[in-house]
Design a protein around this motif. Structure first.
Motif: not given
Ligand code: FEO
Length: 170
Positions: A109-114, A117
């Motif tokens: 989430l913090s790395e925006k790795d959808h 996720y």
């Protein structure tokens, strides 16, 4: 693009899932040794499911082109004093795995790795089930205490568990 940090966490998680499989296989051996074949059946299937969890991550990493680095798997505990000890350890172990999954989700989430996720949502739900089942087993056992007939009833119930192979992409 999945970060090196997440790739490392996924590799670690593969190791944890294989370790889980090893641990449950050790529990299977314990229950076999005390002639509780239903408990043994339950943990043998659990061991197979843990291997499936590891392979699910392995497949995902291949899909996204991440470098897989298989890590050393420690020896699990092999000597158990009681049924209750095993059931408590199984619950504690699942709580440990849940924390580990949640940590990867937090990082994704913090790395925006959808992609990662989304992939991990299955594991979040699976862990809710796993903890609930482990907790249920422990509570049922604590209800019957050391009553032999009660233990045999739980053993008969656990003998009913059937292994379901994973379906691709579920
Ligand atoms: Fe794959 Fe039981 O955690």
């Amino acid at each position: 693009m999945t970060s090196k940090n997440i790739v490392k966490l996924l590799n670690d998680q593969i190791q944890k899932e294989f370790y889980s499989s090893y641990l449950y296989l050790s529990m299977t051996a314990y229950f076999k040794s005390v002639n509780l074949d239903g408990f043994a059946n339950f943990y043998f299937i659990q061991a197979q499911e843990e291997k499936d969890h590891a392979l699910r991550i392995f497949d995902y990493m291949n899909q996204i082109g991440a470098k897989i680095v298989l890590e050393k798997i420690d020896a699990p505990k092999v000597d158990f004093e009681s049924i209750e000890e095993v059931l408590k350890l199984a619950l504690e172990h699942e709580q440990f795995v849940t924390k580990s999954i949640h940590n990867i989700v937090d990082v994704a989430l913090s790395e925006k790795d959808h992609s990662t996720y989304s992939f991990l949502q299955w594991f979040i739900n699976e862990q809710v089930e796993e903890e609930d089942t482990a907790d249920g087993n422990l509570k049922k056992f604590q209800l019957v205490g050391n009553d032999g007939r009660g233990i045999l009833m739980i053993d008969a119930e656990l003998a009913q568990r059937v292994y379901t192979p994973p379906v691709a992409n579920n």
